[in-house]
Scaffold this active site. Structure first.
Site, PDB file in Angstrom:
ATOM      1  N   ASN A 229      29.700 -13.326 -47.576  1.00  0.00           N
ATOM      2  CA  ASN A 229      28.737 -13.182 -48.694  1.00  0.00           C
ATOM      3  C   ASN A 229      27.444 -14.097 -48.089  1.00  0.00           C
ATOM      4  O   ASN A 229      27.747 -15.290 -48.476  1.00  0.00           O
ATOM      5  CB  ASN A 229      29.109 -13.635 -49.903  1.00  0.00           C
TER       6      ASN A 229
ATOM      7  N   TYR B  24      27.183 -13.811 -61.847  1.00  0.00           N
ATOM      8  CA  TYR B  24      28.148 -13.976 -60.505  1.00  0.00           C
ATOM      9  C   TYR B  24      29.679 -14.120 -61.277  1.00  0.00           C
ATOM     10  O   TYR B  24      30.572 -14.338 -60.602  1.00  0.00           O
ATOM     11  CB  TYR B  24      27.994 -15.298 -59.864  1.00  0.00           C
TER      12      TYR B  24
ATOM     13  N   ASP C 170      21.908 -12.261 -36.221  1.00  0.00           N
ATOM     14  CA  ASP C 170      21.958 -12.306 -34.568  1.00  0.00           C
ATOM     15  C   ASP C 170      23.161 -12.850 -34.095  1.00  0.00           C
ATOM     16  O   ASP C 170      24.093 -12.324 -33.210  1.00  0.00           O
ATOM     17  CB  ASP C 170      20.978 -13.107 -34.166  1.00  0.00           C
TER      18      ASP C 170
ATOM     19  N   HIS D  47      18.587 -12.130 -47.289  1.00  0.00           N
ATOM     20  CA  HIS D  47      17.253 -11.697 -47.390  1.00  0.00           C
ATOM     21  C   HIS D  47      16.456 -12.354 -46.557  1.00  0.00           C
ATOM     22  O   HIS D  47      15.292 -12.164 -46.315  1.00  0.00           O
ATOM     23  CB  HIS D  47      16.565 -11.690 -48.661  1.00  0.00           C
TER      24      HIS D  47
ATOM     25  N   HIS E 222      28.675  -8.711 -52.278  1.00  0.00           N
ATOM     26  CA  HIS E 222      27.846  -9.644 -53.042  1.00  0.00           C
ATOM     27  C   HIS E 222      28.444  -9.553 -54.474  1.00  0.00           C
ATOM     28  O   HIS E 222      29.155  -8.284 -54.704  1.00  0.00           O
ATOM     29  CB  HIS E 222      26.544  -8.890 -53.202  1.00  0.00           C
ATOM     30  N   LEU E 223      28.480 -10.479 -55.263  1.00  0.00           N
ATOM     31  CA  LEU E 223      29.275 -10.613 -56.385  1.00  0.00           C
ATOM     32  C   LEU E 223      28.358  -9.667 -57.637  1.00  0.00           C
ATOM     33  O   LEU E 223      29.143  -8.911 -58.244  1.00  0.00           O
ATOM     34  CB  LEU E 223      29.274 -11.975 -56.939  1.00  0.00           C
ATOM     35  N   SER E 224      26.920  -9.804 -57.525  1.00  0.00           N
ATOM     36  CA  SER E 224      26.193  -9.112 -58.123  1.00  0.00           C
ATOM     37  C   SER E 224      25.661  -7.817 -57.674  1.00  0.00           C
ATOM     38  O   SER E 224      25.928  -7.685 -56.421  1.00  0.00           O
ATOM     39  CB  SER E 224      25.168  -9.976 -58.772  1.00  0.00           C
TER      40      SER E 224
END
Length: 156
Positions: free
Chosen positions: A83, A31, A96, A89, A109-111
């Protein structure tokens, strides 16, 4: 920018999901070393320089993020950078909420989630997102913001 006064009325929301308050400390190999304050400060400066307003919220609680997304129906938020972190996941409820408010968003996403564990490679948000940026560290947020501002300016 075509119409700076229009941009000033356009607000961009940045949402940071669980554990992102630990940036700079938690797993810097994935990160980076930037803190969440560092990222938010740069984004605020970038938006202000282009004439946009920006607000940011980090929460480890799913319902707080959902409630903030719901507020977009009434507060004039024109674009969201999100993010979702681990909620990427798992959270159909967050998905929604984003679908319900119909505010365009970019998933950040950082990674590089595709180079990590298999469970991190599924997103409940990507198919709804205007775009997805991953693996570019904190710079990914800046790229997402640049695109959001370009998108909003083109809509003006």
């Amino acid at each position: 920018m075509k119409n700076r006064s229009l941009a000033l009325s356009q607000s961009i929301l940045v949402l940071h999901g669980p554990n992102l308050n630990l940036l700079g400390v938690r797993e810097p190999q994935h990160y980076g070393r930037d803190t969440l304050d560092d990222i938010n400060r740069r984004l605020t400066q970038q938006a202000k320089a282009a004439g946009f307003s920006l607000s940011a919220l980090q929460s480890n609680a799913e319902h707080i993020l959902i409630e903030r997304i719901h507020q977009c129906l009434d507060d004039g938020t024109a674009f969201i950078l999100i993010n979702p972190a681990a909620f990427t996941h798992t959270s159909v409820a967050l998905r929604d909420a984003l679908a319900a408010v119909k505010v365009p968003f970019i998933e950040v996403h950082l990674s590089n989630v595709h180079a990590r564990e298999p469970f991190r490679q599924h997103s409940y948000f990507s198919d709804l997102a205007l775009g997805v940026i991953c693996g570019l560290g904190a710079h990914g947020y800046e790229l997402a913001l640049a695109h959001a501002m370009r998108h909003l300016s083109a809509q003006a």
